[in-house]
Design a protein around this motif. Structure first.
Motif, PDB file in Angstrom:
ATOM      1  N   VAL A   1      -3.861   3.400  -0.561  1.00 35.09           N
ATOM      2  CA  VAL A   1      -4.537   3.969   0.608  1.00 35.09           C
ATOM      3  C   VAL A   1      -5.855   4.568   0.126  1.00 35.09           C
ATOM      4  CG1 VAL A   1      -4.407   5.670   2.448  1.00 35.09           C
ATOM      5  CG2 VAL A   1      -2.355   4.405   1.779  1.00 35.09           C
TER       6      VAL A   1
ATOM      7  N   SER B   1      -0.743   7.400   8.903  1.00 37.89           N
ATOM      8  CA  SER B   1       0.028   8.556   9.348  1.00 37.89           C
ATOM      9  C   SER B   1       1.290   8.003   9.999  1.00 37.89           C
ATOM     10  CB  SER B   1      -0.768   9.405  10.346  1.00 37.89           C
ATOM     11  OG  SER B   1       0.039  10.447  10.864  1.00 37.89           O
TER      12      SER B   1
ATOM     13  N   ASN C   1      -6.213   4.505   6.037  1.00 41.16           N
ATOM     14  CA  ASN C   1      -5.469   5.723   6.353  1.00 41.16           C
ATOM     15  C   ASN C   1      -4.130   5.340   6.975  1.00 41.16           C
ATOM     16  OD1 ASN C   1      -7.493   8.007   5.863  1.00 41.16           O
ATOM     17  ND2 ASN C   1      -8.645   6.713   7.281  1.00 41.16           N
TER      18      ASN C   1
ATOM     19  N   SER D   1      -7.322  -1.154  13.437  1.00 40.74           N
ATOM     20  CA  SER D   1      -6.651   0.141  13.456  1.00 40.74           C
ATOM     21  C   SER D   1      -5.610   0.140  14.571  1.00 40.74           C
ATOM     22  CB  SER D   1      -7.657   1.273  13.694  1.00 40.74           C
ATOM     23  OG  SER D   1      -8.605   1.339  12.639  1.00 40.74           O
TER      24      SER D   1
ATOM     25  N   SER E   1      -6.050   1.008   9.537  1.00 38.98           N
ATOM     26  CA  SER E   1      -5.376   2.303   9.640  1.00 38.98           C
ATOM     27  C   SER E   1      -4.196   2.206  10.595  1.00 38.98           C
ATOM     28  CB  SER E   1      -6.334   3.403  10.098  1.00 38.98           C
ATOM     29  OG  SER E   1      -6.728   3.201  11.446  1.00 38.98           O
TER      30      SER E   1
ATOM     31  N   THR F   1      -2.118   5.102  12.867  1.00 42.79           N
ATOM     32  CA  THR F   1      -1.960   6.488  13.316  1.00 42.79           C
ATOM     33  C   THR F   1      -0.807   6.513  14.311  1.00 42.79           C
ATOM     34  OG1 THR F   1      -4.337   6.884  13.083  1.00 42.79           O
ATOM     35  CG2 THR F   1      -3.079   8.456  14.395  1.00 42.79           C
TER      36      THR F   1
ATOM     37  N   GLY G   1      -8.006   6.275   1.907  1.00 39.32           N
ATOM     38  CA  GLY G   1      -8.252   7.570   2.525  1.00 39.32           C
ATOM     39  C   GLY G   1      -7.064   8.480   2.358  1.00 39.32           C
ATOM     40  N   ASN G   2      -6.463   8.905   3.487  1.00 32.91           N
ATOM     41  CA  ASN G   2      -5.343   9.851   3.464  1.00 32.91           C
ATOM     42  C   ASN G   2      -4.036   9.174   3.868  1.00 32.91           C
ATOM     43  OD1 ASN G   2      -7.122  12.031   2.856  1.00 32.91           O
ATOM     44  ND2 ASN G   2      -7.628  12.212   5.023  1.00 32.91           N
TER      45      ASN G   2
END
Length: 208
Positions: free
Chosen positions: A86, A74, A72, A35, A55, A57, A88-89
């Protein structure tokens, strides 16, 4: 580097003043258990090959000529010449056609983005998007949304939403009611213009 391999479960956290730039060739970024996080959207990843991470972020631009695979994401911009998957989100200001556009987008959680371009199909459990395929006319995309349904992007009921697709399928409906703007008492419903050939809307109906 031609290839970036990161093995083992890792969390790589960068400071707010750190600008992070991964420039990788055809071997891609292979970090499926790692991540990456940044408090100021300071992570740039440009890869000729695939990007496979746990991920991201705080991404700035996440760009692959191939596929992007993550749990995820972002970021400010996510660009792919292949597919975006993806589990997740996916929260993104723009999923644009700078590379591609993506041949398909699959988000098992919530897709939140101001602008999305996809040449193929889009699948998400829930979709909060302002502009969909506005540069692709006509659009051949089938957009299939799951139990979360289709809801407005952002907290401003005056934002105009525009979707362009061949088919939109949403068994849980399209909910653009004023209830989505809870911070504004008595807010009106959102505005949505749809250009498509077919709409299949389930029991949730259309609320605006």
């Amino acid at each position: 580097a031609g290839t970036l391999n990161v093995t083992g479960a890792n969390t790589v956290a960068f400071g707010n003043s750190t600008l992070v730039d991964f420039e990788v060739g055809a071997g891609g970024i292979n970090a499926s258990s790692t991540s990456f996080s940044h408090p100021g959207n300071g992570i740039t990843m440009n890869s000729t090959g695939d990007i496979n991470v746990s991920s991201i972020t705080g991404g700035g631009t996440i760009s692959s000529n191939g596929n992007i695979i993550a749990v995820n994401i972002s970021a400010l911009r996510t660009l792919a010449g292949g597919t975006i998957n993806v589990s997740g989100n996916l929260t993104d200001a723009q999923l644009t056609q700078a590379i591609g556009p993506a041949s398909s987008i699959t988000v098992n959680g919530t897709l939140t983005s101001q602008q999305v371009e996809v040449s193929g199909n889009l699948n998400a459990n829930k979709m909060s998007v302002q502009l969909l395929n506005q540069t692709l006319t006509p659009s051949n995309s089938t957009v299939t949304i799951g139990a979360g349904g289709v809801v407005p992007f952002g907290a401003d009921p005056t934002i105009v939403h525009r979707f362009n697709a061949a088919t939109i399928v949403s068994p849980s409906g399209i909910n653009f009611s004023g209830a989505n703007f809870a911070s504004i008492p008595g807010a009106p419903g959102g505005t949505l213009f749809i250009t498509d050939q077919t709409q299949i809307i389930g029991s949730g109906g259309i609320a605006g």
